[in-house]
Design a protein around this motif. Structure first.
Motif, short mmCIF file in Angstrom:
data_model
loop_
_atom_site.label_atom_id
_atom_site.label_comp_id
_atom_site.label_asym_id
_atom_site.label_seq_id
_atom_site.Cartn_x
_atom_site.Cartn_y
_atom_site.Cartn_z
N PRO A 77 -28.76 17.27 25.12
CA PRO A 77 -27.61 17.84 24.44
C PRO A 77 -27.91 19.22 23.91
O PRO A 77 -27.07 20.09 23.88
CB PRO A 77 -27.35 16.87 23.30
CG PRO A 77 -28.11 15.66 23.61
CD PRO A 77 -29.20 16.03 24.54
N VAL A 90 -18.30 20.20 23.46
CA VAL A 90 -19.08 19.24 24.24
C VAL A 90 -18.19 18.65 25.31
O VAL A 90 -17.04 18.27 25.03
CB VAL A 90 -19.59 18.09 23.34
CG1 VAL A 90 -20.50 17.16 24.12
CG2 VAL A 90 -20.29 18.63 22.12
N ARG A 91 -18.69 18.60 26.54
CA ARG A 91 -17.93 17.92 27.59
C ARG A 91 -18.37 16.48 27.68
O ARG A 91 -19.55 16.18 27.74
CB ARG A 91 -18.11 18.61 28.95
CG ARG A 91 -17.28 17.94 30.04
CD ARG A 91 -17.16 18.79 31.29
NE ARG A 91 -16.40 20.02 31.11
CZ ARG A 91 -15.06 20.08 31.02
NH1 ARG A 91 -14.34 18.97 31.08
NH2 ARG A 91 -14.46 21.23 30.85
N LEU A 92 -17.39 15.60 27.67
CA LEU A 92 -17.67 14.17 27.71
C LEU A 92 -17.05 13.57 28.96
O LEU A 92 -15.90 13.85 29.29
CB LEU A 92 -17.08 13.48 26.47
CG LEU A 92 -17.66 13.94 25.13
CD1 LEU A 92 -16.81 13.44 23.98
CD2 LEU A 92 -19.09 13.45 25.00
N ARG A 93 -17.83 12.78 29.64
CA ARG A 93 -17.35 12.07 30.82
C ARG A 93 -17.35 10.60 30.50
O ARG A 93 -18.38 10.05 30.11
CB ARG A 93 -18.23 12.40 32.03
CG ARG A 93 -17.93 13.76 32.61
CD ARG A 93 -19.00 14.21 33.56
NE ARG A 93 -20.18 14.67 32.84
CZ ARG A 93 -20.35 15.93 32.43
NH1 ARG A 93 -19.45 16.83 32.69
NH2 ARG A 93 -21.43 16.28 31.77
N LEU A 117 -19.49 6.02 27.60
CA LEU A 117 -19.91 7.31 28.10
C LEU A 117 -20.46 7.15 29.52
O LEU A 117 -21.25 6.25 29.79
CB LEU A 117 -21.00 7.84 27.17
CG LEU A 117 -21.27 9.33 27.16
CD1 LEU A 117 -20.01 10.09 26.82
CD2 LEU A 117 -22.35 9.61 26.14
N ARG A 120 -24.65 11.79 30.16
CA ARG A 120 -25.04 12.51 28.94
C ARG A 120 -24.07 13.66 28.68
O ARG A 120 -23.77 14.44 29.59
CB ARG A 120 -26.46 13.04 29.10
CG ARG A 120 -26.88 13.97 27.99
CD ARG A 120 -28.36 14.08 27.91
NE ARG A 120 -28.97 12.82 27.52
CZ ARG A 120 -28.90 12.34 26.29
NH1 ARG A 120 -28.28 12.99 25.35
NH2 ARG A 120 -29.46 11.20 26.00
N PRO A 121 -23.58 13.75 27.46
CA PRO A 121 -22.68 14.86 27.14
C PRO A 121 -23.37 16.20 27.38
O PRO A 121 -24.57 16.34 27.19
CB PRO A 121 -22.40 14.67 25.65
CG PRO A 121 -22.72 13.24 25.37
CD PRO A 121 -23.81 12.86 26.33
N VAL A 145 -22.71 15.37 19.40
CA VAL A 145 -22.95 14.27 20.33
C VAL A 145 -22.99 12.94 19.58
O VAL A 145 -22.40 11.95 20.01
CB VAL A 145 -24.27 14.50 21.10
CG1 VAL A 145 -24.63 13.27 21.93
CG2 VAL A 145 -24.15 15.72 22.00
N ASN A 197 -12.51 12.72 31.41
CA ASN A 197 -13.34 13.91 31.25
C ASN A 197 -12.60 14.84 30.30
O ASN A 197 -11.51 15.30 30.60
CB ASN A 197 -13.49 14.55 32.64
CG ASN A 197 -14.28 15.82 32.61
OD1 ASN A 197 -14.32 16.53 31.60
ND2 ASN A 197 -14.90 16.13 33.72
#
Lengths: 313, 453
Positions: free
Chosen positions: A168, A241-244, A251, A254-255, A279, A304
């Motif tokens: 992160p 932060v990009r979150l998938r 999750l 990893r962000p 995170v 996303n």
């Protein structure tokens, strides 16, 4: 004494070896003939995207049984241009090679945009190889699965690789050129051969997006409120932060840190710590619940999204 | 395990580069219509952390005690360091489970997280055959369920506390973003005896108040010690021979050398960051000015010439500037000048008088004593802006910076006739005032750099 026995031993060994070699040669020749006689090699495993995450926190959350939906259609074809590749040093470990979409095999790429609802020839999950690693659930190590199935959805081609080998605080992303265009059209950087029949009826309206945003915020706010301020000036930093996310709200990888606002000479020392807190804000309050399943992987869906976090003040 | 070691080493090497990349990355323009969730939240409170006793592979008796006891003591020292910083809230001992040796590198994340620890410090201790101790130190994030940092130390049995301080520094720097400061020492004046007949001895201790020792026997009064950057020498004022002047004490040999000779009064010594010079004040013909002298002795150079008393000089961390106090305007105020004495500029303009300035090792702040309705410790920028008072005691004075520029040590005298002084520290934010556990009273603290020996 030994002088007498050794030659005879060698002789018998030599005979044995010769016979063995001859049999092996015959066997290989026979097998080769059999293979040559076959009209077609067995189809290679279905292509897939693999996300390499350096340290992935939660175990057994990957959607191993999911079939990635087919790519949505796009007015323009062609993959987004990659910008200059990131320095190779940014990869903490070698990236397992993604099985390349085999050019001339079982599934020749159709010349026109692929019709979406084609029944898959077989359960994709069964055909999908899990390269190099056991299922995360079985991993006894504190840092489980480093390999993940592709995040499903139209964005898979793009997002599926961005998390490679990152932490992160030290996100290294492959810089790419016109990725936004790819996102908008649903085109990934690489073709996605999935034949999933996931319906694509729902679309993300502004109202729906606001509603989903509110729901996510409500769920992670308690975890945001627990984050500690590392030092004076850290509250001026806003981190993106990009979150998938998987379909089950967990999750998917990893962000990745996308960027910062408000970093200056006085608070730059706290940037990594604010990253950690952003995170942790999500990690501590996942999985997301109660989000509309039909808006998961539509364009701009919640598979996303960007989380922008800052400390109060 | 064996496979991960090179990975960790590699990650450590790569971290700075990768961080530099994020530092320059601007916030991306969100995809038009893409989902963006804004969240703001947090508290100004210590972070929950767990430091369970460090297990040992085999209980071995050492001169410092059996290794299982050392494992508990190491955890105690780390806990103390982190707690004293004011930025951490360690779990109480009663909530700490014993960690099996094998678990040191495979933590029970969910258990510690449920106990309220955001961060977890584990490790191990092992006695080596050659009279040394190996201590492993691992930092984990229980929310992200991953290792954040690790270090190992090999050191003589008698220096086991340093392993704990080093481990605490690793944890502190990774979790707070500040520089390290636990593995450092403080030189100060230890005071005993009744007022009017105080015995003042030069003393050296770890920053947490332990491992203290006296360097002088107290037969002569010593004042204002300052530790050189290489930590081999201490410059101080001594009344030896009834003529107060500046001496240099060599820590290894215990030898004292008179630095400034043939003068009636020289005082307030400070090393330059490169250790080549000692800045000091000297009264000549009724005028006190700032001078510098080669730290090994030699000819001094005069830096200020103004009428009045110029004293209390302190170098900027790059050695290019000096902050000092002067009463040339009628009352003590702070001034900044170039290291050669040129370009003197007043920076303090508030009510009251300003004294004993100390330039932060970070370079961004100057700590001082403000006099007016008592003595208080405050900070301001090197250009005089952003003045802020940190303490509100009866008489707080002589601030000295921790090597990371986040904590300030000073001494506080009690109200009334007893005149007892003690060493205190305070966080840069003005919170977490605490008294250091020195065996006797103390004054004139000078905080040395992070140890590298």
């Amino acid at each position: 004494m030994t002088a007498a026995t050794v030659p005879s031993f060698d002789r018998s060994r030599a005979i044995e070896f010769g016979a063995s070699a001859a049999i092996h040669v015959a066997l290989i020749a026979g097998l080769s003939l059999v293979l040559l006689g076959k009209p077609k090699p067995p189809p290679p495993p279905a292509p897939m995207d693999v996300t390499i995450a350096d340290d992935v926190g939660l175990v057994a959350t990957a959607p191993q049984n999911e079939t990635p939906p087919a790519q949505s259609q796009a007015p323009e074809l062609g993959k987004p241009e990659d910008a200059a590749p990131a320095a190779p040093a940014a990869e903490p470990e070698p990236v397992p090679v993604k099985p390349a979409p085999a050019p001339k095999t079982a599934e020749p790429a159709p010349p026109k945009p692929r019709p979406a609802p084609v029944p898959p020839p077989k359960p994709a999950a069964a055909a999908r190889p899990q390269p190099q690693r056991p299922a995360p659930a079985a991993a006894p190590k504190p840092q489980p699965a480093k390999t993940r199935p592709a995040p499903s959805g139209a964005l898979a081609g793009i997002v599926g690789r961005t998390g490679a080998g990152t932490t992160p605080g030290a996100a290294s992303r492959t810089p790419r050129g016109s990725s936004l265009g790819g996102v908008m059209s649903g085109l990934g950087a690489t073709p996605n051969n999935s034949k999933s029949s996931t319906p694509k009826g729902a679309t993300m309206s502004a109202a729906a997006a606001m509603d989903i945003g509110q729901k996510i915020k409500q769920q992670v706010q308690p975890c945001a409120n627990r984050q500690t301020n590392p030092g004076p000036g850290a509250e001026r930093i806003r981190v993106t932060v990009r979150l998938r996310i998987n379909r089950d709200g967990t999750l998917a990888s990893r962000p990745t840190i996308e960027g910062h606002d408000g970093v200056d000479g006085d608070n730059a020392r706290y940037q990594r710590q604010v990253d950690d807190r952003a995170v942790a804000t999500f990690m501590g309050c996942q999985p997301l619940r109660g989000l509309p399943p039909d808006l998961y992987d539509v364009p701009n869906g919640w598979s996303n999204f960007l989380l922008r976090y800052k400390l109060p003040g | 395990m064996t496979r991960r070691l090179p990975l960790i080493a590699l990650a450590a090497l790569l971290a700075p580069a990768a961080q530099a990349q994020t530092a320059t990355a601007p916030t991306p323009t969100p995809t038009p219509g893409g989902l963006v969730v804004d969240v703001e939240g947090g508290i100004s409170a210590p972070m929950g952390i767990a430091v369970p006793p460090m297990p040992t592979s085999e209980v071995v008796s050492t001169p410092a005690g059996p290794t299982d006891a050392l494992g508990r003591q190491l955890a105690d020292v780390i806990t103390g360091d982190l707690k004293n910083s004011g930025l951490f809230k360690p779990l109480p001992t009663g909530q700490l489970l014993n960690v099996p040796f094998a678990e040191a590198t495979a933590p029970n994340y969910t258990g510690w997280s449920a106990a309220g620890a955001t961060a977890l410090v584990q490790g191990y201790v092992r006695a080596n055959g050659n009279g040394t101790l190996t201590v492993g130190c691992y930092l984990y994030d229980t929310a992200q369920q991953r290792e954040l940092a690790r270090q190992g130390y090999v050191l003589p049995f008698g220096e086991w506390r340093r392993a704990a301080h080093k481990c605490a520094d690793m944890v502190y720097t990774r979790l707070t973003g500040e520089g390290p400061y636990f593995d450092s020492r403080v030189v100060y004046v230890s005071e005993t005896g009744p007022k009017g007949k105080r015995v003042k001895r030069l003393a050296l201790m770890d920053q947490d108040g332990f491992n203290g020792r006296f360097l002088t026997n107290g037969q002569t009064i010593v004042l204002t010690p300052t530790l050189s950057r290489d930590q081999r020498r201490i410059a101080y004022l001594s009344y030896l021979d009834k003529k107060p002047t500046i001496y240099v004490y060599d820590i290894a040999s215990g030898r004292q050398t008179k630095l400034v000779t043939d003068v009636s009064l020289a005082f307030a010594p400070r090393f330059s960051p490169d250790g080549r010079w000692i800045l000091f004040s000297m009264a000549q013909n009724g005028n006190t000015d700032l001078y510098r002298i080669p730290s090994g002795g030699g000819q001094w150079q005069r830096l200020t010439t103004s009428p009045g008393i110029d004293t209390g000089g302190s170098y900027s961390p790059d050695g290019s500037k000096i902050v000092f106090e002067s009463d040339r305007s009628g009352a003590q105020q702070l001034y900044v000048m170039n290291a050669d004495g040129s370009n003197q500029q007043r920076i303090s303009f508030g009510n009251g008088r300003y004294a004993t300035p100390a330039w932060s090792p970070r370079g961004d702040l100057i700590a001082f004593t403000k006099i007016g309705g008592g003595f208080h410790v405050g900070i301001m920028s090197p250009t005089g802006g952003g003045e802020k008072m940190l303490t509100d005691g009866w008489q707080d004075e002589a601030p000295s910076w921790a090597p990371n520029g986040r904590v300030i040590m000073f001494f506080r005298s009690t109200q009334g006739g007893s005149g007892v002084a003690d060493l205190w520290s305070v966080d840069l934010t003005g919170v977490n005032e605490r008294r250091l556990p020195t065996p006797f009273d103390g004054s004139d603290p000078n905080w040395g750099p992070i140890r590298t020996d």
